[in-house]
Design an enzyme around this catalytic site. Structure first.
Site, PDB file in Angstrom:
ATOM      1  N   GLY A 155       0.831  -1.194   0.000  1.00 33.02           N
ATOM      2  CA  GLY A 155       0.000   0.000   0.000  1.00 33.02           C
ATOM      3  C   GLY A 155       0.863   1.239   0.000  1.00 33.02           C
ATOM      4  O   GLY A 155       2.021   1.222  -0.429  1.00 33.02           O
ATOM      5  N   ARG A 156       0.329   2.343   0.528  1.00 35.99           N
ATOM      6  CA  ARG A 156       1.057   3.609   0.474  1.00 35.99           C
ATOM      7  C   ARG A 156       2.351   3.547   1.269  1.00 35.99           C
ATOM      8  O   ARG A 156       3.378   4.078   0.841  1.00 35.99           O
ATOM      9  CB  ARG A 156       0.161   4.733   0.979  1.00 35.99           C
ATOM     10  CG  ARG A 156      -1.048   5.008   0.090  1.00 35.99           C
ATOM     11  CD  ARG A 156      -1.891   6.142   0.650  1.00 35.99           C
ATOM     12  NE  ARG A 156      -3.071   6.420  -0.162  1.00 35.99           N
ATOM     13  CZ  ARG A 156      -4.252   5.847   0.023  1.00 35.99           C
ATOM     14  NH1 ARG A 156      -4.398   4.949   0.983  1.00 35.99           N
ATOM     15  NH2 ARG A 156      -5.271   6.155  -0.733  1.00 35.99           N
ATOM     16  N   ILE A 157       2.319   2.918   2.450  1.00 33.79           N
ATOM     17  CA  ILE A 157       3.535   2.839   3.255  1.00 33.79           C
ATOM     18  C   ILE A 157       4.544   1.912   2.593  1.00 33.79           C
ATOM     19  O   ILE A 157       5.738   2.217   2.527  1.00 33.79           O
ATOM     20  CB  ILE A 157       3.212   2.374   4.687  1.00 33.79           C
ATOM     21  CG1 ILE A 157       2.311   3.401   5.386  1.00 33.79           C
ATOM     22  CG2 ILE A 157       4.491   2.170   5.488  1.00 33.79           C
ATOM     23  CD1 ILE A 157       1.793   2.939   6.731  1.00 33.79           C
ATOM     24  N   ARG A 177      -2.271  -8.047  -2.093  1.00 28.18           N
ATOM     25  CA  ARG A 177      -3.535  -8.673  -2.479  1.00 28.18           C
ATOM     26  C   ARG A 177      -3.788  -8.538  -3.972  1.00 28.18           C
ATOM     27  O   ARG A 177      -4.375  -9.426  -4.606  1.00 28.18           O
ATOM     28  CB  ARG A 177      -4.692  -8.036  -1.693  1.00 28.18           C
ATOM     29  CG  ARG A 177      -4.784  -8.499  -0.261  1.00 28.18           C
ATOM     30  CD  ARG A 177      -5.872  -7.779   0.485  1.00 28.18           C
ATOM     31  NE  ARG A 177      -5.604  -6.359   0.615  1.00 28.18           N
ATOM     32  CZ  ARG A 177      -6.385  -5.511   1.280  1.00 28.18           C
ATOM     33  NH1 ARG A 177      -7.497  -5.949   1.842  1.00 28.18           N
ATOM     34  NH2 ARG A 177      -6.057  -4.238   1.363  1.00 28.18           N
ATOM     35  N   ARG A 239       1.174  -4.884  12.244  1.00 24.11           N
ATOM     36  CA  ARG A 239       0.355  -5.168  13.408  1.00 24.11           C
ATOM     37  C   ARG A 239       0.804  -6.481  14.039  1.00 24.11           C
ATOM     38  O   ARG A 239       1.249  -7.402  13.351  1.00 24.11           O
ATOM     39  CB  ARG A 239      -1.129  -5.295  13.032  1.00 24.11           C
ATOM     40  CG  ARG A 239      -1.870  -3.977  12.863  1.00 24.11           C
ATOM     41  CD  ARG A 239      -2.063  -3.258  14.182  1.00 24.11           C
ATOM     42  NE  ARG A 239      -2.868  -2.057  14.062  1.00 24.11           N
ATOM     43  CZ  ARG A 239      -2.402  -0.842  13.842  1.00 24.11           C
ATOM     44  NH1 ARG A 239      -1.086  -0.671  13.661  1.00 24.11           N
ATOM     45  NH2 ARG A 239      -3.208   0.196  13.787  1.00 24.11           N
ATOM     46  N   GLU A 268       0.321  -7.172  22.590  1.00 19.15           N
ATOM     47  CA  GLU A 268       1.075  -6.044  23.145  1.00 19.15           C
ATOM     48  C   GLU A 268       0.161  -5.212  24.068  1.00 19.15           C
ATOM     49  O   GLU A 268      -1.039  -5.128  23.837  1.00 19.15           O
ATOM     50  CB  GLU A 268       1.647  -5.171  22.031  1.00 19.15           C
ATOM     51  CG  GLU A 268       0.616  -4.532  21.110  1.00 19.15           C
ATOM     52  CD  GLU A 268       1.243  -3.721  19.991  1.00 19.15           C
ATOM     53  OE1 GLU A 268       0.858  -2.540  19.867  1.00 19.15           O
ATOM     54  OE2 GLU A 268       2.085  -4.246  19.234  1.00 19.15           O
ATOM     55  N   HIS A 286       5.901  -0.024  19.479  1.00 15.89           N
ATOM     56  CA  HIS A 286       4.832   0.435  18.586  1.00 15.89           C
ATOM     57  C   HIS A 286       4.923   1.949  18.367  1.00 15.89           C
ATOM     58  O   HIS A 286       3.970   2.693  18.638  1.00 15.89           O
ATOM     59  CB  HIS A 286       3.460   0.062  19.144  1.00 15.89           C
ATOM     60  CG  HIS A 286       2.396  -0.019  18.079  1.00 15.89           C
ATOM     61  ND1 HIS A 286       1.312  -0.861  18.169  1.00 15.89           N
ATOM     62  CD2 HIS A 286       2.244   0.641  16.895  1.00 15.89           C
ATOM     63  CE1 HIS A 286       0.535  -0.713  17.109  1.00 15.89           C
ATOM     64  NE2 HIS A 286       1.089   0.199  16.320  1.00 15.89           N
ATOM     65  N   GLY A 288       6.072   3.329  15.276  1.00 20.83           N
ATOM     66  CA  GLY A 288       6.366   3.527  13.857  1.00 20.83           C
ATOM     67  C   GLY A 288       5.965   4.883  13.321  1.00 20.83           C
ATOM     68  O   GLY A 288       6.648   5.452  12.471  1.00 20.83           O
TER      69      GLY A 288
END
Length: 326
Positions: A155-157, A177, A239, A268, A286, A288
């Protein structure tokens, strides 16, 4: 009379001040961790909530909070929210895409390079007072320049991570996907689509940037780790639950792969303690998207979604558009 909203966790004053212009705001600026019963009590009588990824919105919550109209998550991911249950209850759900793409991509690179070049391991060595002489073969890691970068979730990231590889003269392979358009592939350092197993076999550094769902649970487990090179690294900035943490601990212990960089974990913050005894894993809590400008932008984006939702307008980032007709 202003509508009532809940801000479930501490956030930036800029977002609170914006919301107070429109709503009667109850804000958890003490950042207390509420149990399920207290959380539901706080939601009573509220029309909207500025939510945190740690908040759990199950079908039971929606069944007991009857005035709620909008849940606006300060995150891209929304696996903490039962979106079908929200839709059935007539509750709009939103997220905060795009504003964190570049910052998260930066961090993905930092974590990948820390794992590849054994940065956190070296720091622990110094802090423990163990460095008494220089050795030619100390902390030999893996090269990043000229290596093959494998991205799962384009995706965008993922695309932003791929663009950064140009300066490192890397080959980029990806799995998604659906395949990107030729134009997007070219823009992402001429990324080449591969089936997942082929990607795992060929990549020197694998980065996970796919959303969590029942379908992506344990995307990386014992079988997948066994396909990777023994010199490879695995970085997860997506995730917890996408990786089988127990299987990864075993692979890192046995040398199935060389190292890992992890920003997210199953269950977490109660991560598997097996990680703590390993030198070949870089661990972060977490963070990022954790630059101040980006986190402020996320909070403002979520606030804008909430203002739109409760003002009779379609929120900019509505995830369940069938919930209501605008």
């Amino acid at each position: 009379m202003k509508q009532k909203i809940l801000v479930s966790r501490a956030t930036f004053p800029e977002a609170i001040e914006l919301l107070q212009q429109h709503f009667d705001v109850e804000s958890n600026q003490q950042d207390e961790s509420w149990g399920p019963d207290e959380f539901r009590r706080r939601l009573q009588g509220k029309q909207g909530v500025l939510a945190n990824p740690a908040d759990r919105f199950s079908a039971d919550v929606f069944a007991t909070v009857h005035e709620l109209k909008a849940v606006c998550n300060i995150a891209v991911g929304y696996n903490n929210i039962d979106v079908p249950a929200a839709t059935a209850a007539g509750v709009m759900v939103t997220n905060t895409p795009d504003v964190l793409n570049e910052t998260t991509a930066d961090f993905g690179w930092a974590l990948m390079m820390a794992a590849a070049r054994r940065v956190t391991e070296g720091e622990r060595y110094i802090r423990a007072g163990q460095w008494d002489k220089w050795r030619f073969d100390s902390f030999l890691g893996a090269d990043v320049h000229g290596a093959t970068l494998g991205i799962i979730g384009m995706g965008r990231i993922g695309q932003a991570i791929a663009r950064r590889s140009i300066g490192f003269n890397m080959k980029v392979v990806y799995n998604n996907r659906s395949r990107l358009s030729p134009e997007l592939e070219a823009h992402a350092n001429h990324a080449h689509y591969l089936e997942r197993d082929a990607l795992l076999r060929s990549a020197d550094h694998v980065v996970l940037v796919l959303p969590y769902s029942a379908d992506t649970h344990h995307t990386i487990g014992t079988r997948e780790l066994s396909l990777m090179k023994s010199t490879a690294t695995l970085t997860n900035i997506a995730r917890g639950g996408i990786v089988d943490d127990a299987a990864l601990i075993e692979a890192l212990t046995k040398g199935t792969i060389a190292a890992a960089g992890l920003d997210v974990f199953e269950n977490e913050p109660a991560l598997n303690p097996g990680f703590l005894g390993l030198d070949n894993v870089a661990l972060t809590p977490h963070i990022g998207s954790g630059s101040r400008p980006t986190r402020v932008a996320m909070a403002i984006c979520a606030a804008d979604n909430l203002i739109a939702a409760l003002s009779g307008h379609r929120p900019p980032h509505l995830l369940n558009p069938t919930v209501i007709a605008f």
